[in-house]
Design a protein around this motif. Structure first.
Motif, PDB file in Angstrom:
ATOM      1  N   ASN A   1       0.059 -27.086   8.379  1.00 32.68           N
ATOM      2  CA  ASN A   1       0.749 -25.953   9.005  1.00 32.68           C
ATOM      3  C   ASN A   1       1.259 -24.963   7.967  1.00 32.68           C
ATOM      4  N   ASN A   2       1.561 -25.466   6.761  1.00 33.25           N
ATOM      5  CA  ASN A   2       2.094 -24.603   5.701  1.00 33.25           C
ATOM      6  C   ASN A   2       1.138 -24.509   4.519  1.00 33.25           C
ATOM      7  N   PHE A   3      -0.146 -24.712   4.783  1.00 31.78           N
ATOM      8  CA  PHE A   3      -1.201 -24.544   3.775  1.00 31.78           C
ATOM      9  C   PHE A   3      -0.963 -25.417   2.539  1.00 31.78           C
ATOM     10  N   GLY A   4      -0.621 -26.672   2.803  1.00 31.00           N
ATOM     11  CA  GLY A   4      -0.282 -27.584   1.703  1.00 31.00           C
ATOM     12  C   GLY A   4      -1.424 -27.869   0.761  1.00 31.00           C
ATOM     13  N   GLN A   5      -2.673 -27.574   1.137  1.00 27.42           N
ATOM     14  CA  GLN A   5      -3.799 -27.848   0.259  1.00 27.42           C
ATOM     15  C   GLN A   5      -4.012 -26.763  -0.790  1.00 27.42           C
TER      16      GLN A   5
END
Length: 778
Positions: free
Chosen positions: A327-331
């Motif tokens: 959801n928070n572009f952790g990648q």
């Protein structure tokens, strides 16, 4: 049989033997064994811990087993079980072949294959259906392997290829996926359990058939005991050791780091990196807990980089606080992401200006409104502070002094230095960036910023970051011989800079001062980008440099986000965790730095009129030796209404007085803020001599700019200027035609009627300034 016949027969035998050997050697050369093995990429920490593993090209978990991971116990157990005469034959055991042939003929079926370890390697390298012909090919390939490789290398191949069920191949993959440890850390019981799986990979599955495996394991352990292969105590312990193994997930730690080094070294299958596993885990825990608290304020992402300043090795690498947070572009890898640096580039600029002799820590710089070629920067707090020292300007991260210094240094010159320090994006776009560069008007990466500050910890010398131990060791050798790094700053300038950045009396010290308790002495700088999208805090001491970035990968700004209040507490927590109460080893003043008294009003060498003085660092032979002139002897009339120059000085009726020499821009600021100051009387109006000195500074319009007019009837252009503090009136001309008389700081407006305008401004001392602008009517 006579001797002649015997010699003839022996000769034929020798010829046939030589011919046979020749044919075999020729075939071995024409039909070499293909020993290319598709291994999985494995990323290891500096201690050998596997951090991250990938499937091989053939979708197998096959990880390269190094020779130093093959312990004596592992070697003994495998050789004893699979091929006891391994070290005494040339790939084929003739006795075993003969015994297998007799048994197979007697039982009319294959009961024994007589395969040596080398023959098994040959079969695993090139799998074929079982037949007598293929068995002969295996023997031939085994001989080829024995001629080309040592016994240890062949054993290594075997341990890299041996199947363990499903898609697990090789002892290292089996050790990691079943026991969660590398082969060199296996116990004798675990080694023996693994040794029996390859013979029955489908019927003995670890985690499913552990009881059966224990029975087979103990049978072999008793055989080891009977042949005195290992000490009795060791075997007894192994017999009673439980088997709690099961199939684990493949290691998948530090994903962004693993992806990065895999891309950097695509052909290196076993990457021993510089990462310190314990320090990495400690940093990850701190960052995760910290970001979990910040999520209440809609701050969702963090990135951290920790560098060893002596070796330039990356010790910890956190691309994001939660790789799985989709959801928070952790990648996203925040260490590599381009972000606005805010004020974090200012220290390098100040250091370069110190090296050019432009400033010292106590040099005064006017923090007042400016307009440079149409660019009018503002401070973070929208306030101005008047005259401030360079060290105050840097420690308080004031924007106006930084922009002035960048103009003096030159944008292209500064960008070139950044390019030398590894700032690739700035190097590529250096012809497109302007003065906003120093306030964050560019893109930088966390690894670039952290390596820059690591240079400050190394006396101003920049070294590229090291990600693998092999590269690090190679660079260390080069450093001892030829590679001395890239010098960004001299030692004196770097020391002055570090001294400023390590002061605690500054606004970016966290409010929770308890977080600073116990940490080693550090120098640090914070930065907050425009729109509060990025918060930076980068600090260093002699041992480590830590870079912290906080924000949102979505680029959403958050009002509560700032380098001082958000990023610096995390920086302090990290220093507290990895270097708590360490010896406060600090930078010593170099022999090439000097100390001198300067006037507190200007930061210049004092004269007889300078009563307030302070000690300051300087670089002998480089720093400016200009004498202070903040007070000058001035001739004024008896009633103090006018002042005189040498041209109009009367023979008598005047007096001499010390008066402040205030720069025009500072005087204009004082007047706009209603700050009281001593003004010089206007010059003698009867004097016809044109005074020397700087003429008015036109602050609006801007020379060389093009202005767009959409509505000629309503839109007007503004005229304003800064003048010396003894100037009362200015005279404006447009295209050499008189336009208006105005007070020194009065703003005027006019309607443009031509495409090219020459703007002239003269003061009441006869000094003049011209600029030219263009107007485009829509």
């Amino acid at each position: 049989m006579d001797s002649a016949r015997i010699k003839k027969r022996l000769k034929k035998i020798v010829i046939r033997l030589v011919a046979g050997i020749g044919i075999l050697l020729l075939l071995a050369r024409l039909l070499p064994v293909n020993t290319d093995i598709a291994f999985a990429h494995v990323v290891e920490a500096r201690d050998g811990t596997v951090l991250h593993a990938y499937l091989s090209k053939d979708r197998q978990w096959r990880m390269f087993t190094r020779l130093d991971e093959i312990t004596p116990e592992l070697r003994k157990a495998i050789v004893y079980k699979e091929d006891r005469h391994f070290y005494h034959h040339l790939g084929v055991n003739p006795l075993a072949v003969g015994r297998a042939f007799i048994n197979n003929v007697f039982h009319l079926k294959r009961t024994s294959g007589a395969s040596t370890i080398t023959m098994q390697v040959a079969r695993m390298l090139d799998p074929k259906q079982r037949s007598y012909f293929n068995k002969c090919l295996e023997m031939f390939c085994a001989l080829q392997l024995e001629l080309k490789y040592s016994k240890e290398e062949i054993l290594q191949m075997y341990l890299n290829l041996v199947p363990y069920g499903s898609n697990i191949a090789g002892v290292k993959a089996a050790s990691l996926l079943y026991f969660n440890k590398t082969p060199d850390h296996l116990s004798l019981a675990e080694i023996t359990a693994l040794s029996i799986i390859p013979n029955r990979p489908n019927s003995l599955v670890i985690g499913k058939d552990n009881d059966k495996i224990i029975q087979q394991r103990n049978k072999w352990l008793l055989r080891f005991k009977g042949d005195d292969l290992f000490p009795d105590g060791t075997i007894n312990d192994a017999l009673h050791e439980p088997l709690n193994a099961y199939r684990h997930s493949a290691p998948c730690a530090v994903p962004q780091f693993a992806i990065r080094v895999k891309g950097m070294y695509p052909t290196n299958l076993a990457l021993r990196t510089t990462l310190d596993n314990k320090l990495q885990l400690k940093a990850e825990g701190i960052v995760t807990n910290y970001v979990n608290q910040l999520k209440l304020h809609n701050i969702n992402n963090a990135s951290v980089l920790i560098i060893d300043n002596k070796t330039h090795e990356v010790l910890a690498y956190i691309g994001s606080s939660d790789f799985g947070d989709k959801n928070n572009f952790g990648q996203v890898d925040g260490v590599k992401a381009l972000r606005s640096p805010g004020s974090t580039l200012k220290p390098l600029l100040y250091g370069l200006c110190m090296d050019k002799g432009i400033i010292t820590p106590r040099t005064m710089i006017a923090d007042v409104p400016i307009n440079i070629k149409g660019y009018s920067p503002e401070n973070y707090d929208k306030n101005f502070h008047g005259n401030v020292t360079a060290e105050f300007a840097l420690s308080h991260s004031l924007n106006i002094p930084a922009v002035k210094l960048l103009e003096d240094e030159g944008v292209s010159t500064f960008a070139n230095v950044l390019g030398k320090a590894g700032f690739t994006s700035i190097a590529k776009s250096k012809n497109k960036i302007g003065l906003s560069l120093i306030l964050g008007g560019c893109g930088v990466r966390l690894d670039e910023m952290t390596s820059l500050y690591s240079a400050f910890a190394n006396d101003g010398v920049y070294f590229p970051l090291q990600y693998t131990l092999a590269d690090s060791q190679q660079k260390r050798v080069q450093k001892d011989t030829t590679n001395k790094g890239i010098t960004l700053l001299s030692q004196p300038a770097n020391y002055m800079l570090t001294h400023i950045l390590s002061e605690l009396h500054r606004p970016d010290l966290p409010n929770a001062y308890d977080e600073a308790q116990g940490i080693p002495r550090i120098a640090w700088k914070t930065g907050t980008s425009y729109g509060r999208k990025d918060a930076w805090s980068i600090g260093y001491n002699k041992r480590y440099t830590i870079g912290v970035w906080l924000g949102n990968f979505s680029a959403a700004g958050v009002q509560e986000l700032s380098g001082a209040t958000t990023a610096t507490p995390l920086l302090f927590q990290l220093f507290n965790a990895i270097d708590h109460k360490a010896a406060n080893e600090w930078v010593e003043p170099p022999n090439s730095i000097g100390f001198r008294l300067v006037c507190t009003e200007t930061g210049r060498i004092p004269n007889d009129n300078c009563t307030d003085q302070v000690m300051d660092y300087y670089i002998p032979g480089i720093s400016s030796c200009q004498q202070c002139d903040h007070l000058t002897q001035t001739w004024i009339s008896a009633d103090e209404h006018y002042c005189y120059c040498t041209y109009c000085l009367p023979p008598n009726g005047y007096k001499t007085k010390l008066l402040p020499n205030i720069a025009p821009e500072l005087a204009a600021y004082y007047k706009s803020m209603n700050i009281r100051f001593t003004e010089r009387p206007p010059h003698n109006p009867a004097c016809t001599h044109t005074l020397q000195g700087r003429g008015p500074i036109i602050t609006s319009l801007t020379n060389g700019m093009t202005y767009i007019i959409e509505n000629k009837a309503e839109q007007k252009l503004q005229l304003s200027c800064s003048v010396a503090n003894d100037v009362k009136k200015v005279y404006w001309y447009i295209n050499d035609r008189f336009y208006a008389t105005a007070d020194a700081n009065q703003k005027l407006f006019f309607s443009a009627d031509a495409a090219v305008l020459k703007i002239s401004c003269s003061d009441d001392k006869g000094r003049n300034t011209n600029i030219e602008v263009k107007v485009k009517f829509m």
